[in-house]
Design an enzyme around this catalytic site. Sequence first.
Site, PDB file in Angstrom:
ATOM      1  N   LYS A  50      20.272 -35.540 -40.502  1.00  0.00           N
ATOM      2  CA  LYS A  50      19.418 -36.697 -40.229  1.00  0.00           C
ATOM      3  C   LYS A  50      19.628 -37.772 -41.305  1.00  0.00           C
ATOM      4  O   LYS A  50      19.759 -38.963 -41.010  1.00  0.00           O
ATOM      5  CB  LYS A  50      17.951 -36.249 -40.215  1.00  0.00           C
ATOM      6  CG  LYS A  50      17.023 -37.202 -39.510  1.00  0.00           C
ATOM      7  CD  LYS A  50      15.578 -36.832 -39.737  1.00  0.00           C
ATOM      8  CE  LYS A  50      15.062 -35.798 -38.770  1.00  0.00           C
ATOM      9  NZ  LYS A  50      13.644 -35.467 -39.039  1.00  0.00           N
ATOM     10  N   PHE A 168      -1.253 -45.223 -37.766  1.00  0.00           N
ATOM     11  CA  PHE A 168      -1.734 -45.387 -36.390  1.00  0.00           C
ATOM     12  C   PHE A 168      -0.641 -45.896 -35.452  1.00  0.00           C
ATOM     13  O   PHE A 168      -0.928 -46.415 -34.382  1.00  0.00           O
ATOM     14  CB  PHE A 168      -2.933 -46.336 -36.361  1.00  0.00           C
ATOM     15  CG  PHE A 168      -4.053 -45.903 -37.268  1.00  0.00           C
ATOM     16  CD1 PHE A 168      -4.873 -44.846 -36.897  1.00  0.00           C
ATOM     17  CD2 PHE A 168      -4.264 -46.505 -38.496  1.00  0.00           C
ATOM     18  CE1 PHE A 168      -5.890 -44.407 -37.732  1.00  0.00           C
ATOM     19  CE2 PHE A 168      -5.283 -46.084 -39.337  1.00  0.00           C
ATOM     20  CZ  PHE A 168      -6.098 -45.030 -38.963  1.00  0.00           C
ATOM     21  N   ARG A 170       2.184 -46.358 -32.688  1.00  0.00           N
ATOM     22  CA  ARG A 170       2.464 -45.779 -31.370  1.00  0.00           C
ATOM     23  C   ARG A 170       3.967 -45.722 -31.177  1.00  0.00           C
ATOM     24  O   ARG A 170       4.663 -46.688 -31.528  1.00  0.00           O
ATOM     25  CB  ARG A 170       1.885 -46.668 -30.255  1.00  0.00           C
ATOM     26  CG  ARG A 170       0.400 -46.847 -30.294  1.00  0.00           C
ATOM     27  CD  ARG A 170      -0.011 -48.085 -29.515  1.00  0.00           C
ATOM     28  NE  ARG A 170       0.509 -49.309 -30.150  1.00  0.00           N
ATOM     29  CZ  ARG A 170       0.492 -50.513 -29.604  1.00  0.00           C
ATOM     30  NH1 ARG A 170      -0.014 -50.684 -28.398  1.00  0.00           N
ATOM     31  NH2 ARG A 170       0.978 -51.565 -30.244  1.00  0.00           N
ATOM     32  N   LYS A 231      -8.325 -40.883 -38.611  1.00  0.00           N
ATOM     33  CA  LYS A 231      -7.126 -40.671 -37.796  1.00  0.00           C
ATOM     34  C   LYS A 231      -7.408 -39.775 -36.587  1.00  0.00           C
ATOM     35  O   LYS A 231      -7.115 -40.129 -35.442  1.00  0.00           O
ATOM     36  CB  LYS A 231      -6.032 -40.060 -38.678  1.00  0.00           C
ATOM     37  CG  LYS A 231      -4.831 -39.555 -37.951  1.00  0.00           C
ATOM     38  CD  LYS A 231      -4.061 -40.681 -37.316  1.00  0.00           C
ATOM     39  CE  LYS A 231      -3.052 -40.143 -36.343  1.00  0.00           C
ATOM     40  NZ  LYS A 231      -1.833 -40.870 -36.302  1.00  0.00           N
ATOM     41  N   LEU A 277      -7.166 -46.853 -19.698  1.00  0.00           N
ATOM     42  CA  LEU A 277      -7.884 -46.403 -18.508  1.00  0.00           C
ATOM     43  C   LEU A 277      -6.911 -46.245 -17.347  1.00  0.00           C
ATOM     44  O   LEU A 277      -7.296 -46.396 -16.192  1.00  0.00           O
ATOM     45  CB  LEU A 277      -8.988 -47.402 -18.138  1.00  0.00           C
ATOM     46  CG  LEU A 277     -10.295 -47.329 -18.934  1.00  0.00           C
ATOM     47  CD1 LEU A 277     -11.314 -48.317 -18.371  1.00  0.00           C
ATOM     48  CD2 LEU A 277     -10.898 -45.917 -18.933  1.00  0.00           C
ATOM     49  N   CYS A 287       1.348 -36.227 -30.553  1.00  0.00           N
ATOM     50  CA  CYS A 287       0.138 -36.537 -31.333  1.00  0.00           C
ATOM     51  C   CYS A 287      -1.161 -36.183 -30.628  1.00  0.00           C
ATOM     52  O   CYS A 287      -1.881 -35.281 -31.075  1.00  0.00           O
ATOM     53  CB  CYS A 287       0.147 -38.018 -31.700  1.00  0.00           C
ATOM     54  SG  CYS A 287       1.610 -38.477 -32.634  1.00  0.00           S
ATOM     55  N   LYS A 290      -1.897 -32.320 -29.714  1.00  0.00           N
ATOM     56  CA  LYS A 290      -2.022 -31.401 -30.860  1.00  0.00           C
ATOM     57  C   LYS A 290      -3.130 -31.854 -31.811  1.00  0.00           C
ATOM     58  O   LYS A 290      -3.784 -31.034 -32.442  1.00  0.00           O
ATOM     59  CB  LYS A 290      -0.687 -31.232 -31.589  1.00  0.00           C
ATOM     60  CG  LYS A 290      -0.199 -32.436 -32.370  1.00  0.00           C
ATOM     61  CD  LYS A 290      -0.033 -32.193 -33.855  1.00  0.00           C
ATOM     62  CE  LYS A 290       0.574 -33.409 -34.507  1.00  0.00           C
ATOM     63  NZ  LYS A 290       0.151 -33.748 -35.805  1.00  0.00           N
ATOM     64  N   LYS A 350       6.141 -40.964 -22.376  1.00  0.00           N
ATOM     65  CA  LYS A 350       5.740 -42.325 -22.021  1.00  0.00           C
ATOM     66  C   LYS A 350       7.000 -43.192 -22.087  1.00  0.00           C
ATOM     67  O   LYS A 350       8.016 -42.776 -22.662  1.00  0.00           O
ATOM     68  CB  LYS A 350       4.646 -42.844 -22.950  1.00  0.00           C
ATOM     69  CG  LYS A 350       5.079 -43.090 -24.375  1.00  0.00           C
ATOM     70  CD  LYS A 350       3.924 -43.735 -25.138  1.00  0.00           C
ATOM     71  CE  LYS A 350       4.337 -44.262 -26.465  1.00  0.00           C
ATOM     72  NZ  LYS A 350       3.248 -44.893 -27.189  1.00  0.00           N
ATOM     73  N   ARG A 357       8.089 -34.098 -26.317  1.00  0.00           N
ATOM     74  CA  ARG A 357       7.124 -33.113 -26.819  1.00  0.00           C
ATOM     75  C   ARG A 357       5.859 -33.149 -25.960  1.00  0.00           C
ATOM     76  O   ARG A 357       5.296 -34.203 -25.731  1.00  0.00           O
ATOM     77  CB  ARG A 357       6.767 -33.420 -28.288  1.00  0.00           C
ATOM     78  CG  ARG A 357       7.864 -33.062 -29.260  1.00  0.00           C
ATOM     79  CD  ARG A 357       7.489 -33.450 -30.670  1.00  0.00           C
ATOM     80  NE  ARG A 357       7.396 -34.895 -30.828  1.00  0.00           N
ATOM     81  CZ  ARG A 357       6.909 -35.500 -31.909  1.00  0.00           C
ATOM     82  NH1 ARG A 357       6.459 -34.785 -32.907  1.00  0.00           N
ATOM     83  NH2 ARG A 357       6.877 -36.813 -31.972  1.00  0.00           N
TER      84      ARG A 357
HETATM   85  C1  UGA Z   1      -0.846 -42.085 -30.292  1.00  0.00           C
HETATM   86  C2  UGA Z   1      -1.871 -43.153 -30.700  1.00  0.00           C
HETATM   87  O1  UGA Z   1      -1.984 -44.115 -29.660  1.00  0.00           O
HETATM   88  C3  UGA Z   1      -1.434 -43.842 -31.990  1.00  0.00           C
HETATM   89  O2  UGA Z   1      -2.414 -44.769 -32.401  1.00  0.00           O
HETATM   90  C4  UGA Z   1      -1.256 -42.778 -33.072  1.00  0.00           C
HETATM   91  O3  UGA Z   1      -0.823 -43.336 -34.295  1.00  0.00           O
HETATM   92  C5  UGA Z   1      -0.227 -41.775 -32.613  1.00  0.00           C
HETATM   93  O4  UGA Z   1      -0.667 -41.171 -31.383  1.00  0.00           O
HETATM   94  C6  UGA Z   1      -0.084 -40.744 -33.678  1.00  0.00           C
HETATM   95  O5  UGA Z   1      -1.021 -39.979 -33.897  1.00  0.00           O
HETATM   96  O6  UGA Z   1       0.930 -40.735 -34.380  1.00  0.00           O
HETATM   97  P1  UGA Z   1       1.518 -42.165 -29.062  1.00  0.00           P
HETATM   98  O7  UGA Z   1       1.503 -40.676 -29.121  1.00  0.00           O
HETATM   99  O8  UGA Z   1       2.760 -42.901 -29.430  1.00  0.00           O
HETATM  100  O9  UGA Z   1       0.367 -42.756 -30.007  1.00  0.00           O
HETATM  101  O10 UGA Z   1       1.184 -42.538 -27.566  1.00  0.00           O
HETATM  102  P2  UGA Z   1       0.041 -43.308 -26.756  1.00  0.00           P
HETATM  103  O11 UGA Z   1       0.467 -44.677 -26.467  1.00  0.00           O
HETATM  104  O12 UGA Z   1      -1.278 -43.111 -27.389  1.00  0.00           O
HETATM  105  O13 UGA Z   1       0.085 -42.486 -25.398  1.00  0.00           O
HETATM  106  C7  UGA Z   1      -0.222 -41.090 -25.386  1.00  0.00           C
HETATM  107  C8  UGA Z   1      -0.162 -40.543 -23.987  1.00  0.00           C
HETATM  108  O14 UGA Z   1      -1.252 -41.031 -23.221  1.00  0.00           O
HETATM  109  C9  UGA Z   1       1.105 -40.874 -23.201  1.00  0.00           C
HETATM  110  O15 UGA Z   1       1.550 -39.695 -22.549  1.00  0.00           O
HETATM  111  C10 UGA Z   1       0.639 -41.908 -22.203  1.00  0.00           C
HETATM  112  O16 UGA Z   1       1.386 -41.891 -21.026  1.00  0.00           O
HETATM  113  C11 UGA Z   1      -0.797 -41.455 -21.945  1.00  0.00           C
HETATM  114  N1  UGA Z   1      -1.685 -42.523 -21.454  1.00  0.00           N
HETATM  115  C12 UGA Z   1      -1.953 -43.606 -22.217  1.00  0.00           C
HETATM  116  C13 UGA Z   1      -2.286 -42.387 -20.205  1.00  0.00           C
HETATM  117  O17 UGA Z   1      -2.068 -41.387 -19.485  1.00  0.00           O
HETATM  118  N2  UGA Z   1      -3.129 -43.374 -19.764  1.00  0.00           N
HETATM  119  C14 UGA Z   1      -3.403 -44.466 -20.513  1.00  0.00           C
HETATM  120  O18 UGA Z   1      -4.197 -45.315 -20.053  1.00  0.00           O
HETATM  121  C15 UGA Z   1      -2.805 -44.583 -21.761  1.00  0.00           C
END
Ligand code: UGA
Length: 462
Positions: A50, A168, A170, A231, A277, A287, A290, A350, A357
């Site tokens: 890496k 935080f 994404r 967090k 929503l 994230c 878990k 997403k 994961r």
């Molecule tokens: C999430 C948090 O949003 C971040 O703020 C945080 O820093 C991060 O975890 C972390 O702990 O490191 P992330 O895992 O990148 O970020 O993804 P999200 O955008 O939160 O989406 C999570 C899941 O929720 C995805 O599978 C997405 O498809 C789903 N989702 C999201 C829905 O099913 N519906 C929604 O309306 C929004």
Amino acid sequence: MHARPRPRLAGVSAPLRITVIGTGYLGATHAAAMAESGYDVLGVDVDADKIAALARGEVPFYEPGLSELLESNVTAGRLRFTTDFAEAADFGDLHFIGVGTPQHPRTNAADLSQVEAAIGSLAPLLTRPCTVIGKSTVPVGTAENVRTRLQALAPAGADVDLVWNPEFLREGFAVADTLTPDRIVIGVATPSGPGEPRGRDEEVMRRVYAPMIEWGSPFLVMDYATSELVKVAANSFLATKISFINAMAEVCEATGADVTRLAEAIGYDERIGSKFLRAGIGFGGGCLPKDIRAFMARAGELGVSDALSFLRDVDGINTRRRTSTVALARELVGGRFVGKRIAVLGAAFKPDSDDVRDSPALDIAAAIYTAGGDVIVHDPQAMANARAAYPKMTYAADIREALTGADLVLVLTEWPEYTGLDPATVAALPTTPSILDGRNCLDIARWRAAGWTYRGLGRPNA
Ligand code: UGA
């Protein structure tokens, strides 16, 4: 995506030298962002492959905008990488810890072995005053223990400060979220009271995040425990919001209502808000799932399980999205998967990510495969990771190949490649033009007009 302006280290000389230990999604992005802000940065990881890739300016995962940021800062000489902790200790005034805290396979608690290993490798080499900054997501109480161990192991002793600074970002927006964060949260051993002079640790963090503070990011200083809780509380809230709308989707299924219209209508209430929503197959990734499980495990240790018992339902609703989507797909192909070809569009958890994961999309594909379906998967970025996780499933080189001969098409990740697909031009490819929209992301009228049978989630009559 990068609508917000980037902070610069305008006029500030930057004597601070920064190491970032752990160069995954979080660490690599943070290292590149700190270099972009003008600091000299050294990325550290135990994974030599890496580190070699990063040193060549290559990002070993998909994150929009990160390759450019990394490459330009490596080329400019502000960003280097090493596997050598002695070099890191010698170089850094500040050491960020961004290693992973995955789910423990048996207990569901956070596995802190990487944090412990990083501290164990670094601390005995710290011979001069410096600040160690934890960014990893950890159970409440960890920072206090890390500080004790750090100061006991470090020759510099109490001259080594520990700050907890949760992240935080994404995936998919990691660069913007790091350069222009919504907020900066700092947990310190002894927060200064009103009117009291700021502590050394707070001063140094204000200095390092000066470009972000100048840009307008709120800067919040608190005790360790609160910063650790911020967090997991934020991720628990987001998970709860998603599971709330997915619970409504279940009720909509039973009543013939439409969850997307429901979400639109309640989202206009500013107290509720329309974000997070989107009903569908639920949340996944490295994230949210878990973190809520680790939070429940920690609450159990603290004797406050009841306070978080609702998270069990949040997790349960989310898991049920996957099983009920498989059941709906089975129904749509006539009750049995055997002998049926199922095209799965999307494997990443997403869009704008190659991360699989705990991906609901890949989980559903694998469940259908296990139930005897002839599954063919496509994803614009996550094919290699999906194949590594489930080598026996079939993977299509492109969308057309995936759709050809399908008895049912599932859209499980809302990539623009799928939402922008012209249903008319692909209608003749499948054996049966039938589509299950697991993210409620397609234009129903267009797909129907092109001859497709459409089914969304939580909108049986749409
Ligand atoms: C999430 C948090 O949003 C971040 O703020 C945080 O820093 C991060 O975890 C972390 O702990 O490191 P992330 O895992 O990148 O970020 O993804 P999200 O955008 O939160 O989406 C999570 C899941 O929720 C995805 O599978 C997405 O498809 C789903 N989702 C999201 C829905 O099913 N519906 C929604 O309306 C929004």
